[in-house]
Write an enzyme that holds these catalytic residues in place. Structure first.
Site, PDB file in Angstrom:
ATOM      1  N   ASP A  51      52.856  72.222  -3.449  1.00 11.43           N
ATOM      2  CA  ASP A  51      53.112  73.288  -3.477  1.00 11.43           C
ATOM      3  C   ASP A  51      53.532  72.702  -5.628  1.00 11.43           C
ATOM      4  OD1 ASP A  51      55.688  72.104  -3.623  1.00 11.43           O
ATOM      5  OD2 ASP A  51      56.120  74.804  -3.526  1.00 11.43           O
TER       6      ASP A  51
HETATM    7  C1  LAN Z   1      63.577  71.258  -3.245  1.00 11.62           C
HETATM    8  C2  LAN Z   1      62.931  71.906  -4.114  1.00 11.62           C
HETATM    9  C3  LAN Z   1      61.926  72.090  -4.484  1.00 11.62           C
HETATM   10  C4  LAN Z   1      61.507  72.590  -3.525  1.00 11.62           C
HETATM   11  C5  LAN Z   1      60.462  73.052  -3.422  1.00 11.62           C
HETATM   12  C6  LAN Z   1      58.957  72.406  -4.265  1.00 11.62           C
HETATM   13  C7  LAN Z   1      60.644  74.911  -4.425  1.00 11.62           C
HETATM   14  C8  LAN Z   1      59.416  74.039  -2.370  1.00 11.62           C
HETATM   15  O1  LAN Z   1      58.490  74.573  -1.466  1.00 11.62           O
HETATM   16  C9  LAN Z   1      59.054  72.613  -1.478  1.00 11.62           C
HETATM   17  C10 LAN Z   1      60.381  71.541  -1.209  1.00 11.62           C
HETATM   18  C11 LAN Z   1      60.934  71.107  -2.657  1.00 11.62           C
HETATM   19  C12 LAN Z   1      60.478  70.442  -2.936  1.00 11.62           C
HETATM   20  C13 LAN Z   1      62.493  70.629  -1.784  1.00 11.62           C
HETATM   21  C14 LAN Z   1      62.969  70.037  -0.877  1.00 11.62           C
HETATM   22  C15 LAN Z   1      64.481  69.850  -0.271  1.00 11.62           C
HETATM   23  C16 LAN Z   1      65.098  69.709  -1.850  1.00 11.62           C
HETATM   24  C17 LAN Z   1      64.288  67.788  -2.727  1.00 11.62           C
HETATM   25  C18 LAN Z   1      64.973  70.814  -2.875  1.00 11.62           C
HETATM   26  C19 LAN Z   1      65.408  72.182  -2.398  1.00 11.62           C
HETATM   27  C20 LAN Z   1      66.037  71.039  -3.712  1.00 11.62           C
HETATM   28  C21 LAN Z   1      67.266  70.172  -2.656  1.00 11.62           C
HETATM   29  C22 LAN Z   1      66.619  68.837  -1.361  1.00 11.62           C
HETATM   30  C23 LAN Z   1      67.685  68.511  -0.654  1.00 11.62           C
HETATM   31  C24 LAN Z   1      67.006  67.779   0.396  1.00 11.62           C
HETATM   32  C25 LAN Z   1      68.859  68.206  -1.107  1.00 11.62           C
HETATM   33  C26 LAN Z   1      69.492  67.343  -0.518  1.00 11.62           C
HETATM   34  C27 LAN Z   1      69.915  67.322   0.676  1.00 11.62           C
HETATM   35  C28 LAN Z   1      69.697  66.648   1.699  1.00 11.62           C
HETATM   36  C29 LAN Z   1      70.448  67.380   2.855  1.00 11.62           C
HETATM   37  C30 LAN Z   1      68.872  65.189   1.724  1.00 11.62           C
END
Ligand code: LAN
Length: 727
Positions: A458
């Protein structure tokens, strides 16, 4: 803003906490690489003045002017954008705090500590301030995320951070936190990840950690459980974790860690059989209880395989391969790493492998501060190395909804935004793409920066839409040429699952049965990629927008993609008309996307029972003041949980959803926007309300810029539909 600024070294009477001088903090943004700096000399302070954005992030007076009171939706949007434009950073992007999770700083601070990396005083001070500011007033503890209830994970980890940074165990706040931790059974009852970090620190014995065998990385690719099939974040945490686990590396015991044993554990260290507590866990931490089959597997690995069967040659081969993959990840991200968990872990691996002088370790130390963020409460660790591309693309889309992009006064701002997006598009595949199991990425955008370099379905889509809107629908300069737009399409066309839906970073590679191997306990649905309404919508709308401008490029594939994607959106709707949101809280977020998908194929209120059902779902939940509000509990439980107070961001999401759906009755939407406008401040901003985002069902994460982006978008869409009369 209420906080007194006392220079370092001066103790305040009340609680003897130190504060740094907030007038000395600056955010540097170098092509999207964001780092906070504390200026030491007067000269530096003069040469590098604090910007309004710096002051805003720090919770200081911005001095931004009061604006004319808005009467119409577009006036309100204009005021908001006028404020928000002052937060745009020199390279053209927007930034913000991206906190929420409370388990990130501990990985970083423990890594610094065990590698004996000096922590600059001002950072240490502000990290302590942040953690104390975020301790729960009633029980003194911390949860999985800032709004969550206290848990062993939250307390054991953050208490440890405070101690490593020099806080006295007899500080009343520490006593209070400790007593809550003890009520939950102490650190023996923590989840896998806290057991891992405390074993690294030498506070626990490795026997308490459920096995993380690196040899899994040697499984042939065809095996259904091979790690390359797991969700990218899980396999990239598992990777360095398995290396450290295999080495059973621990920091040598010292006075502090010996003391921590008696503070974190409820019984004397010597009396504990650590192996008996691999599965001990407090109910507060056990969001996803481990499956019996996983416990059985762990038993085999810990009791039979590890001690008796695991041959040395295999260990060596596994560690070698894992080390190769870690190095590849470091190289491919220029040491940014995928996220804030594997970043510190890879740092630790580099230290274990080549010691403190090693090149990789030194590069990591330089890069890790990109995760840190300063705010009025102190210093925290962001969930990624920033929100650069995502928030910048969304800002363009929101302004477009208001028709602002063609107005002369906004041109410089959005030219800058376009320059930023151009600069952040990923232009090449990584080396050894197959061997590192990386998804095609040439032409993609990531969530944060090109340097980090992970394509997200996205983020690529919103980046592409923003670019097309500026270049092809308005007369902004063509910075991203046609070939590069097509590269983005090529990436998007790889993202569809057989279900028709799209996941986050890659199409789904494994079976849902893999969720039985979810060992983290604190998160749900983490083992594989799933279909997401949000991601699917972003991709399908980007493809369609592109097709309008370039009708001949891969057109049959785009049409087929579209039909299957929208079918997936339809099938994901619940009987009550709602959709579950995986990345924002929660039903209000998902509906905004789902309705946009349906609209893109002409399905609206007028002709669709589904859309009417979705609108009714929200009409039934509209609050007294015209707004909507749901709590993060919606994400955990899967049921709509009403917030006691309506929320600006969620109200905007619902308004956008209903407008996408072509909802014909102006009144409920007018009322909603009136509520939003009534909360707008005189300078055009909105104040922070409840947390907006989520991942893995249980962990919340802040998207502070959403309170600008989505109200602007909703106001603009409303004006387009119902006219710009006073509300
Ligand atoms: C994110 C941030 C952005 C998010 C969106 C783009 C909003 C979503 O539509 C797709 C997935 C994504 C890219 C995403 C995936 C998981 C993330 C990177 C996070 C929520 C921000 C932090 C998270 C990450 C996994 C945090 C670390 C924790 C672990 C369990 C490894």
């Amino acid at each position: 803003n209420g906080h007194t600024q006392v220079p370092i070294g001066v103790k305040t009477g009340a609680n003897r906490d130190q504060k740094t001088d907030y007038t000395r903090w600056r955010l540097r943004d170098d092509r999207g690489c964001q780092t906070w700096h504390y200026l030491q000399g007067e000269e530096e302070v003069e040469e590098w003045p604090q910007s309004a954005a710096d002051r805003y992030f720090l919770g200081m007076e911005t001095g931004l002017p009061e604006l004319r009171t808005a009467k119409t939706p577009l006036e309100a949007a204009e005021n908001a954008l006028s404020f928000f434009s002052k937060l745009q950073l020199p390279p053209g992007n927007w930034a913000c705090e991206y906190g929420g999770p409370m388990f990130l700083l501990p990985g970083l601070v423990i890594t610094w500590y065990v590698t004996e990396t000096p922590i600059p005083t001002e950072r240490a001070i502000e990290i302590k301030n942040y953690l104390f500011a975020r301790a729960h007033p009633e029980d003194g503890g911390w949860g999985l995320h800032i709004e969550g209830e206290s848990s062993v994970f939250g307390i054991a980890m953050n208490y440890t951070v405070l101690r490593l940074l020099g806080v006295d165990p007899e500080d009343p706040r520490m006593q209070k936190a400790r007593s809550t931790l003890w009520k939950l059974g102490g650190a023996l009852n923590g989840p896998h990840w806290s057991k891992f970090w405390l074993s690294v620190l030498g506070v626990m014995e490795w026997d308490i950690v459920n096995p993380v065998p690196p040899e899994l990385w040697l499984l042939p690719d065809w095996m259904p459980i091979a790690p390359w099939r797991w969700w990218i974040h899980m396999r990239h945490v598992f990777l360095p974790m398995s290396y450290v686990y295999s080495k059973r590396w621990s920091y040598p015991l010292n006075d502090l860690t010996r003391q921590l044993r008696s503070e974190l554990l409820t019984q004397p260290f010597e009396t504990i059989t650590f192996s008996a507590h691999r599965n001990s866990i407090s109910p507060m931490d056990d969001y996803h209880p481990k499956a019996w089959i996983l416990k059985l597997l762990f038993w085999f690995l810990a009791v039979i395989w590890g001690p008796y069967l695991r041959p040395a040659w295999l260990v060596e081969r596994a560690e070698k391969h894992v080390w190769w993959l870690i190095q590849a990840e470091d190289k491919n991200t220029d040491f940014s790493n995928l996220g804030p968990v594997n970043g510190p872990m890879n740092t630790l691996c580099a230290y274990i492998k080549h010691g403190p002088e090693g090149y990789a370790f030194q590069e990591h130390l330089k890069t890790l501060p990109e995760f840190l963020w300063m705010k009025d409460e102190g210093m925290l660790m962001n969930g990624t190395n920033g929100v650069q591309t995502w928030d910048t693309a969304f800002t363009v889309l929101a302004a477009d909804s208001c028709g602002f992009l063609s107005q002369k006064q906004y041109r410089p701002m959005f030219t800058k935004a376009l320059e930023f997006l151009e600069d952040q598009q990923i232009l090449a595949e990584v080396d050894d793409q197959q061997a590192c199991y990386r998804q095609q990425r040439k032409g993609a955008w990531g969530f944060s920066t090109r340097k980090q370099g992970y394509a997200v379905s996205d983020c690529t889509s919103e980046g592409l839409k923003a670019t097309l809107i500026l270049q092809n629908q308005h007369d902004y300069p063509t910075l991203v040429e046609e070939r590069r737009l097509k590269d983005a399409i090529d990436v998007l066309l790889t993202m569809q699952n057989s279900s028709g839906g799209c996941a986050s970073y890659e199409p789904t590679r494994g079976s849902e049965l893999l969720e039985h191997l979810n060992a983290a306990e604190v998160f749900g649905r983490i083992m594989i990629e799933y279909d997401y309404v949000e991601c699917t919508t972003a991709v399908v709308t980007a493809l369609q927008m592109f097709q309008k401008h370039y009708p001949s490029y891969r057109s049959a594939e785009i049409v087929a993609f579209r039909d299957r994607a929208v079918d997936y959106i339809r099938s994901a709707q619940r009987p009550d008309g709602s959709w579950y949101g995986a990345w924002g809280i929660c039903f209000t977020y998902a509906a905004m996307f789902a309705m946009e998908s349906l609209k893109s194929v002409g399905e609206t209120y007028e002709n669709s029972e589904r859309v009417r059902r979705a609108c009714q779902f929200f009409l039934d939940r509209q609050m007294e003041d015209g707004g909507w509000g749901e709590t993060y509990k919606s994400c955990e439980t899967g049921e709509y949980c009403q917030h006691e107070k309506s929320q600006v961001v969620q109200t905007a999401w619902v308004v956008i959803a209903m407008l996408e759906g072509g909802f014909p009755d102006k009144e409920p939407l007018r009322k909603a926007l009136k509520m939003i406008m009534s909360r707008q401040q005189a300078n055009g901003e909105w104040k922070q309300e409840a947390i907006e985002g989520v991942f893995n069902k249980s962990c919340m994460i802040s998207y502070p810029n959403y309170k600008f982006i989505f109200p602007i978008k909703a106001l603009g869409m409303y004006a387009k539909r119902f006219g710009n009369g006073p509300l």
